[in-house]
Scaffold this active site. Structure first.
Site, short mmCIF file in Angstrom:
data_model
loop_
_atom_site.label_atom_id
_atom_site.label_comp_id
_atom_site.label_asym_id
_atom_site.label_seq_id
_atom_site.Cartn_x
_atom_site.Cartn_y
_atom_site.Cartn_z
N ALA A 39 13.98 99.21 -18.88
CA ALA A 39 14.56 98.11 -20.52
C ALA A 39 16.25 98.75 -20.39
O ALA A 39 17.18 99.19 -19.58
CB ALA A 39 13.96 99.40 -21.23
N ASN A 58 11.34 89.19 -17.71
CA ASN A 58 10.92 90.25 -18.26
C ASN A 58 9.26 90.52 -17.49
O ASN A 58 8.07 89.57 -18.11
CB ASN A 58 10.85 91.28 -19.52
CG ASN A 58 9.68 92.22 -20.02
OD1 ASN A 58 9.51 92.75 -18.85
ND2 ASN A 58 9.70 92.04 -21.69
N GLY A 68 9.96 88.21 -24.68
CA GLY A 68 9.59 88.13 -25.88
C GLY A 68 10.96 88.24 -27.09
O GLY A 68 12.09 88.61 -26.15
N ASP A 69 10.78 89.03 -28.44
CA ASP A 69 12.03 89.48 -28.61
C ASP A 69 12.72 90.60 -28.61
O ASP A 69 13.72 90.18 -28.41
CB ASP A 69 11.51 89.57 -30.49
CG ASP A 69 10.84 88.26 -30.67
OD1 ASP A 69 11.20 86.79 -30.74
OD2 ASP A 69 9.32 88.29 -31.82
#
Length: 577
Positions: free
Chosen positions: A167, A132, A190-191
């Site tokens: 996304a 990402n 990240g999460d």
């Protein structure tokens, strides 16, 4: 057997002479004094040897090779303390050995590489990597190429790398593309990125098994492919709670040696079916409000969470609700037993036997898991009703650097249960004390307005008369675009497409025009659910815990005391790295 000798010889490390010994499971080298007596031994498990190279080789921070006939370099896992009680930092240890001849050097490299294949059969050979580039400080690409890729190359792991451009690209890829030949999937982010991988792998596994994720009574098939997390996001809660540190090299080394940590997953359902999966936090009230408020201030970066938390606290809100939960067996464990789920956790190990009673190995574990959720929902449900500051469900401690012990310090990663935390309406200073205790070692549950229960399933509904207010109040202040986006997210299971939220969509009209004086605004009748950092517009939900549904390249948090023990041993005779 460990005592089976494979190779032994005299070697030199720098100007010092050592006796090196390779057994089935260990590689040791012992310093010798002038009278050929043992002084200090360094011992590395074969399973933690990363790679073996001919010559003098350096990998990090920059690769360099000096080809010499009588030298070989061994790379291995080296631990160091982070200064906290839990969690060990892993670095790449490197030792260069000189031997009398090229023939002996070739023997050492041959035997060490053979030992790696024999005693580390679960190491990945091929990985699918998603990066990402927009998460956190937008350093995902740099972190991967400068720190992680050289380690994968050293270990002989081939990678197919995809830099995401929108996304849910990673999730869609996992649901639709051919995954043959990949041992695992790695997310650099990240999460949020981890959640995409989680939904994609679970959805793909259920597709291939012919199971319907929307059916609450179905026992989902555990995923065979592992997930690796290279932390590079604004929040890295899952990485911190399963490894104990947020460090790309540590995480990469766990992936390389093929560590395997099972992880429980919550499925969240509404009337129409599956909404999302959760592993760290399913929170209503305070935590939902904080997320909703932070979405208005994305331009602030990670600071938005501190700002939004302050604003929501000052708003002094509580919400009416009915909570029903199915308690777990209190004889197995308790959220108040003050234990920690660490590497090799006995509670999680016993749960593996309970969840997969007919499994004798990892392979049969996955192939024989069609047994028990119809029975999992059986039992006596407990109902409580009232006004709550927050209602939270977590399948892990949800620890992070700001809250080292987490939302529920004694929660377990893989015991098939979740911890339900109920914070009843109380005065502002009482709630502030509850929040503050998350940052210290004080027991946040030792307060009269806080309850915690170990559960297998939770249902939340609104009291009669509140249902009509839900839609109007929960979407108050939102423009049509933002409301449409959130409703789209809520309807999407892992096998459906979310509306693309591209990198350019940094600020919506809601974010630009939201009331800056939230603490003075009219309190809504209902809150929203925060599901691992995503807003759920559905207030009435049912969540159940799926035991050990996925596996991570991790081993749980290692006890920080172990490194101090090793230092004491080193001063004596043997150092276990």
């Amino acid at each position: 057997m460990e005592t089976d000798l494979q190779l032994e010889s005299t070697v030199w490390v720098g100007s010092k002479i050592y006796r090196a010994v390779l057994t089935g499971w260990q590689f040791n080298w012992t310093e010798l004094d002038k009278k050929n007596r043992d002084k200090k031994t360094i011992s590395v498990p074969v399973a933690e040897v990363v790679g073996v190279e001919e010559g003098r080789v350096e990998i990090l921070p920059q690769k360099s090779i000096e080809d010499t006939d009588k030298v070989f370099t061994v790379f291995y896992v080296k631990r160091s303390s982070t200064g906290s009680s839990y969690g060990l930092l892993w670095t790449l240890g490197r030792t260069q050995f000189s031997v009398p001849s090229r023939v002996l050097r070739d023997q050492w490299t041959k035997h060490l590489r053979a030992a790696l294949k024999t005693h580390s059969p679960v190491r990945p050979n091929r990985l699918l990597v998603f990066i990402n580039p927009y998460g956190g400080k937008k350093k995902g690409r740099k972190i991967y190429h400068s720190l992680v890729a050289p380690l994968f190359e050293l270990a002989g792991i081939s990678c197919h790398v995809i830099v995401t451009e929108r996304a849910n690209q990673a999730r869609d890829h996992l649901l639709k593309k051919d995954l043959t030949g990949f041992d695992g999937v790695v997310c650099v982010g990240g999460d949020g990125m981890f959640s995409e991988i989680l939904h994609g792998l679970i959805g793909r596994t259920q597709q291939e098994a012919g199971l319907c994720e929307n059916d609450l009574t179905v026992t989902l098939q555990p995923c065979q492919r592992h997930i690796g997390i290279i932390p590079a996001g604004s929040t890295d809660c899952v990485c911190y709670a399963t490894v104990g540190v947020i460090d790309p090299v540590t995480s990469a080394l766990h992936i390389i040696i093929g560590d395997s940590q099972p992880l429980d997953v919550c499925s969240v359902h509404q009337a129409s079916g599956l909404v999302r999966y959760s592993v760290s936090l399913l929170g209503y009230g305070f935590y939902g409000d904080v997320l909703a408020e932070s979405e208005k201030h994305r331009w602030m970066g990670p600071l938005r969470y501190d700002y939004s938390g302050t604003m929501v606290y000052l708003s002094n809100r509580s919400y009416a609700g009915i909570v029903q939960y199915l308690p777990a067996d209190p004889l197995l464990s308790s959220p108040r037993d003050r234990t920690r789920c660490l590497s090799g956790c006995s509670v999680c190990s016993r749960s593996t036997e309970r969840l997969f009673p007919h499994s004798s190995d990892a392979g049969s574990l996955y192939s024989s898991h069609y047994s028990q959720f119809s029975s999992d929902l059986e039992g006596e449900w407990v109902t409580v009703e009232g006004r709550f500051r927050c209602v939270s469900l977590t399948c892990m401690s949800s620890s992070c650097p700001k809250s080292p012990l987490g939302l529920s310090p004694s929660a377990h990663l893989a015991d098939g249960t979740g911890d339900l935390i109920l914070v009843w309406d109380t005065h502002p200073l009482g709630f502030l004390k509850f929040l503050y205790r998350h940052t210290s070692t004080e027991d946040q549950f030792d307060l009269p307005f806080v309850e915690v229960h170990r559960v297998k399933a939770v249902r939340f509904s609104l009291p009669p008369g509140k249902e009509e207010e839900e839609i109007g109040e929960s979407s108050g202040g939102m423009d049509e675009e933002e409301r449409g986006y959130i409703e789209t997210v809520s309807r999407s299971g892992s096998q459906q497409h979310l509306t693309d939220r591209g990198p350019g969509r940094e600020m919506t009209n809601l974010q630009k025009t939201g009331n800056p004086f939230l603490c003075c605004s009219k309190a809504p009748a209902v809150s929203v659910w925060n599901c691992d950092g995503e807003i759920l517009p559905s207030t009435e939900i049912l969540s159940r815990v799926h035991g050990q549904l996925v596996r991570l390249y991790a081993r749980g948090i290692e006890d920080g005391a172990a490194v101090h023990c090793s230092e004491d041993i080193e001063r004596g005779c043997t150092l276990q790295i």
